[in-house]
Write a protein that holds these residues in place. Structure first.
Motif, mmCIF file in Angstrom:
data_model
loop_
_atom_site.group_PDB
_atom_site.id
_atom_site.type_symbol
_atom_site.label_atom_id
_atom_site.label_comp_id
_atom_site.label_asym_id
_atom_site.label_seq_id
_atom_site.Cartn_x
_atom_site.Cartn_y
_atom_site.Cartn_z
ATOM 1 N N LEU A 1 1.887 -10.618 -2.802
ATOM 2 C CA LEU A 1 0.427 -10.753 -0.872
ATOM 3 C C LEU A 1 1.700 -12.946 -0.637
ATOM 4 O O LEU A 1 2.144 -12.252 0.042
ATOM 5 C CB LEU A 1 0.104 -10.804 -0.685
ATOM 6 C CG LEU A 1 -0.680 -9.738 -0.880
ATOM 7 C CD1 LEU A 1 -2.234 -9.134 -0.381
ATOM 8 C CD2 LEU A 1 -0.025 -8.617 0.416
ATOM 9 N N LEU B 1 -4.962 -7.744 -12.575
ATOM 10 C CA LEU B 1 -4.080 -6.802 -10.772
ATOM 11 C C LEU B 1 -4.439 -7.498 -10.280
ATOM 12 O O LEU B 1 -3.621 -7.689 -9.355
ATOM 13 C CB LEU B 1 -4.567 -5.220 -11.134
ATOM 14 C CG LEU B 1 -3.847 -4.209 -9.808
ATOM 15 C CD1 LEU B 1 -2.946 -4.438 -10.311
ATOM 16 C CD2 LEU B 1 -4.710 -3.201 -9.560
ATOM 17 N N TYR C 1 -1.949 -9.093 -7.754
ATOM 18 C CA TYR C 1 -1.657 -8.431 -5.874
ATOM 19 C C TYR C 1 -1.541 -9.962 -5.451
ATOM 20 O O TYR C 1 -1.220 -9.906 -4.348
ATOM 21 C CB TYR C 1 -2.636 -7.155 -5.808
ATOM 22 C CG TYR C 1 -2.625 -6.958 -4.684
ATOM 23 C CD1 TYR C 1 -1.394 -6.368 -3.784
ATOM 24 C CD2 TYR C 1 -3.772 -6.178 -4.103
ATOM 25 C CE1 TYR C 1 -1.688 -6.084 -2.157
ATOM 26 C CE2 TYR C 1 -3.243 -5.415 -3.110
ATOM 27 C CZ TYR C 1 -2.931 -5.500 -2.099
ATOM 28 O OH TYR C 1 -2.340 -5.048 -0.689
ATOM 29 N N TRP D 1 0.841 1.507 -4.296
ATOM 30 C CA TRP D 1 -1.104 2.985 -3.764
ATOM 31 C C TRP D 1 -0.719 4.287 -3.987
ATOM 32 O O TRP D 1 -0.614 4.883 -3.884
ATOM 33 C CB TRP D 1 -1.106 2.027 -3.360
ATOM 34 C CG TRP D 1 -2.381 0.295 -3.888
ATOM 35 C CD1 TRP D 1 -2.037 -0.252 -2.269
ATOM 36 C CD2 TRP D 1 -2.369 -0.153 -4.752
ATOM 37 N NE1 TRP D 1 -2.565 -1.359 -2.894
ATOM 38 C CE2 TRP D 1 -2.153 -1.268 -3.928
ATOM 39 C CE3 TRP D 1 -1.715 -0.164 -6.041
ATOM 40 C CZ2 TRP D 1 -2.397 -2.646 -5.331
ATOM 41 C CZ3 TRP D 1 -1.429 -0.831 -6.449
ATOM 42 C CH2 TRP D 1 -1.731 -1.894 -6.515
ATOM 43 N N TRP E 1 -12.286 -13.844 -9.339
ATOM 44 C CA TRP E 1 -11.200 -13.601 -10.208
ATOM 45 C C TRP E 1 -11.601 -14.615 -11.298
ATOM 46 O O TRP E 1 -11.802 -14.672 -12.578
ATOM 47 C CB TRP E 1 -9.560 -12.978 -9.804
ATOM 48 C CG TRP E 1 -8.857 -12.809 -8.820
ATOM 49 C CD1 TRP E 1 -7.871 -12.748 -8.120
ATOM 50 C CD2 TRP E 1 -9.352 -11.577 -8.698
ATOM 51 N NE1 TRP E 1 -7.795 -12.073 -7.463
ATOM 52 C CE2 TRP E 1 -8.973 -10.913 -7.620
ATOM 53 C CE3 TRP E 1 -10.354 -10.382 -9.555
ATOM 54 C CZ2 TRP E 1 -9.110 -9.723 -7.237
ATOM 55 C CZ3 TRP E 1 -10.543 -9.359 -8.976
ATOM 56 C CH2 TRP E 1 -10.103 -8.563 -6.989
ATOM 57 N N ILE F 1 -11.004 -15.501 -2.701
ATOM 58 C CA ILE F 1 -10.876 -14.282 -3.325
ATOM 59 C C ILE F 1 -10.554 -14.596 -4.865
ATOM 60 O O ILE F 1 -11.727 -14.122 -5.925
ATOM 61 C CB ILE F 1 -11.024 -12.552 -2.730
ATOM 62 C CG1 ILE F 1 -11.196 -12.385 -1.227
ATOM 63 C CG2 ILE F 1 -10.601 -11.585 -4.093
ATOM 64 C CD1 ILE F 1 -10.190 -11.299 -0.364
ATOM 65 N N LEU G 1 -8.910 -0.843 -7.195
ATOM 66 C CA LEU G 1 -8.804 -2.468 -7.284
ATOM 67 C C LEU G 1 -7.893 -2.494 -5.681
ATOM 68 O O LEU G 1 -8.523 -3.971 -5.488
ATOM 69 C CB LEU G 1 -8.418 -2.387 -8.294
ATOM 70 C CG LEU G 1 -8.661 -4.370 -8.234
ATOM 71 C CD1 LEU G 1 -10.395 -4.590 -8.119
ATOM 72 C CD2 LEU G 1 -8.757 -4.496 -9.738
ATOM 73 N N GLY G 2 -6.915 -1.784 -5.798
ATOM 74 C CA GLY G 2 -5.962 -2.093 -5.045
ATOM 75 C C GLY G 2 -5.783 -2.027 -3.508
ATOM 76 O O GLY G 2 -5.594 -2.841 -2.503
ATOM 77 N N LEU H 1 -7.842 -5.984 -17.290
ATOM 78 C CA LEU H 1 -7.070 -4.918 -16.178
ATOM 79 C C LEU H 1 -7.351 -5.629 -14.213
ATOM 80 O O LEU H 1 -6.928 -5.632 -14.092
ATOM 81 C CB LEU H 1 -7.074 -3.680 -16.652
ATOM 82 C CG LEU H 1 -6.610 -2.534 -15.539
ATOM 83 C CD1 LEU H 1 -5.399 -2.649 -16.433
ATOM 84 C CD2 LEU H 1 -7.258 -1.435 -15.461
ATOM 85 N N TYR I 1 -9.416 -5.066 -2.759
ATOM 86 C CA TYR I 1 -8.891 -5.728 -2.652
ATOM 87 C C TYR I 1 -8.006 -5.682 -0.812
ATOM 88 O O TYR I 1 -8.523 -6.643 -0.359
ATOM 89 C CB TYR I 1 -7.169 -6.025 -3.999
ATOM 90 C CG TYR I 1 -7.676 -7.749 -3.747
ATOM 91 C CD1 TYR I 1 -8.000 -8.841 -2.946
ATOM 92 C CD2 TYR I 1 -6.732 -8.314 -5.035
ATOM 93 C CE1 TYR I 1 -7.778 -10.084 -2.855
ATOM 94 C CE2 TYR I 1 -6.329 -9.858 -4.638
ATOM 95 C CZ TYR I 1 -6.779 -11.082 -3.697
ATOM 96 O OH TYR I 1 -6.159 -11.826 -3.654
ATOM 97 N N GLY I 2 -7.269 -5.098 -1.177
ATOM 98 C CA GLY I 2 -6.215 -5.101 -0.035
ATOM 99 C C GLY I 2 -6.579 -5.032 1.685
ATOM 100 O O GLY I 2 -6.815 -5.520 2.448
ATOM 101 N N THR J 1 1.135 -0.785 -0.072
ATOM 102 C CA THR J 1 -0.147 0.293 -0.007
ATOM 103 C C THR J 1 0.533 1.226 -0.321
ATOM 104 O O THR J 1 0.746 1.989 -0.778
ATOM 105 C CB THR J 1 -0.589 0.221 1.746
ATOM 106 O OG1 THR J 1 -1.741 -1.538 0.813
ATOM 107 C CG2 THR J 1 -1.679 0.946 1.131
ATOM 108 N N VAL K 1 -6.928 1.223 -11.485
ATOM 109 C CA VAL K 1 -5.622 0.621 -10.718
ATOM 110 C C VAL K 1 -5.596 1.131 -9.036
ATOM 111 O O VAL K 1 -5.940 -0.288 -8.714
ATOM 112 C CB VAL K 1 -3.869 0.569 -11.363
ATOM 113 C CG1 VAL K 1 -2.928 0.203 -10.556
ATOM 114 C CG2 VAL K 1 -4.294 -0.108 -13.199
#
Lengths: 231, 231
Positions: free
Chosen positions: B169, B161, B165, A134, B134, B129, A161-162, B157, A165-166, A130, A158
């Motif tokens: 992780l 992504l 991500y 981000w 996805w 998830i 969504l990052g 995209l 999701y985080g 992050t 981008v």
């Protein structure tokens, strides 16, 4: 737990109550210092970015209120990800025993989620991404909208969504641990710090993700129509 | 570790070697069953999707080789996320003691990453998830490209992504644990299962992310130019 460990563990305000911390120094600043820093810095950034986004010199075209607010959001994200979460990413091992201003902010926040004072593996990894991905990309998004760069909505998508999701992983991992790292239902620590402050990064990125989706699909539809005419 | 726990723990092939598993039944199928299922199902999907993408009836326009391969990739992702990782998401508690085909596949894979037989919290959340977000979105991406839907690159995209991500992780959390859940440098378990199989989901999504970025920015640039002319 051996006798030695019992002797080394120090008293602390975190949950679960039997959590063992070896190094912990209580904050010597009052809570309102941390909170007012966070909110006044965010408010200052919001105002500055609002004014910057209103300046016609960038592209000549006026910007709608919603768009200006979205740009302000990314400026605040750049600050929170880059500075506050960046600090956690770099100094997460020292924070429990440290008295620097940002360490005290994290020790306060950890009352709502003690994973921030125990170097929880997922938390450190997610916060590091992050902060270093981000964070800068949020600032690039601000610039991209001010200059009307063609990839501005791609960046919005981008980053959003990052963040989404985080944050979903952040809540989901803690849900599966039975919210053990917080005093459940505590109005300030559980509801405000843990639930509300993080819910913002679920709600706003979801809206901005759908917004970017709409804009990018519309652009692609227009380009497809032009190409179809040519054939 | 108490005597009772020692008595309950069973021998197993996973790392770290002192990992305690209460329920573990060794696979009764040979390894090549799992591997050949995975690769032949993927190959069959690749062939079918390749042929489907070549059919002119969808949009009338021929499709380039790279685009057809990308569509095949998303079909394979839909299968792996939806079926294989979907199984893990639903049955991760039973897998160590279960002899169903897909459970045996996961017990085999776990030789390269034992987090899959210990219900590791981050792994369960990330896989859930991946399976439920996805997975379906990958199949939607296939359809979106076959039908030339205007949001096809947005979907590419988003899925890419998300995969990137999640996988970053996945590697990062394990790196910070010193690769403790695998026999380091083992050619099959460490290099092939853990490193290579997951590196695919770093490399290919990165390429597809940049590809989607390029297409969407180009579409936005074209639309901006049209709007600028009108003013």
């Amino acid at each position: 737990m051996g006798l030695e460990a019992e002797a080394l563990a120090v008293p602390h305000p975190y949950w679960p109550r039997d959590l063992e911390l070896r190094r912990y120094v209580p904050n010597d600043r009052p809570t309102w210092h941390s909170l007012s820093f966070l909110f006044s810095a965010s408010a200052a950034l919001l105002t500055l970015t609002w004014l910057a986004a209103g300046w016609r010199g960038w592209t000549g075209a006026p910007m709608r209120t919603g768009r200006r607010l979205a740009i302000c959001w990314f400026a605040i994200c750049g600050f929170i990800h880059g500075v506050i979460e960046g600090w956690f990413s770099l100094y997460h091992t020292e924070i429990p025993g440290d008295q620097c201003f940002l360490s005290q902010l994290w020790k306060e926040y950890a009352k709502g989620d003690s994973r921030y004072v125990i170097e929880d593996n997922f938390t450190v990894c997610m916060e590091t991404i992050t902060a270093w991905a981000w964070g800068p990309l949020s600032l690039w998004t601000v610039l991209a909208f001010l200059q009307r760069q063609p990839h501005r909505y791609v960046l919005q998508l981008v980053v959003s969504l990052g963040q989404l999701y985080g944050d979903v992983l952040y809540f989901y991992t803690e849900y599966r641990e039975g919210f053990a790292h917080s005093e459940m239902w505590h109005p300030l620590y559980f509801w405000f710090y843990f639930v509300f402050m993080n819910a913002l990064w679920i709600i706003i990125p979801s809206i901005l993700l759908l917004d970017a989706w709409g804009h990018l699909s519309a652009a692609q539809r227009a380009l497809d129509a032009v190409k179809a005419k040519k054939h």
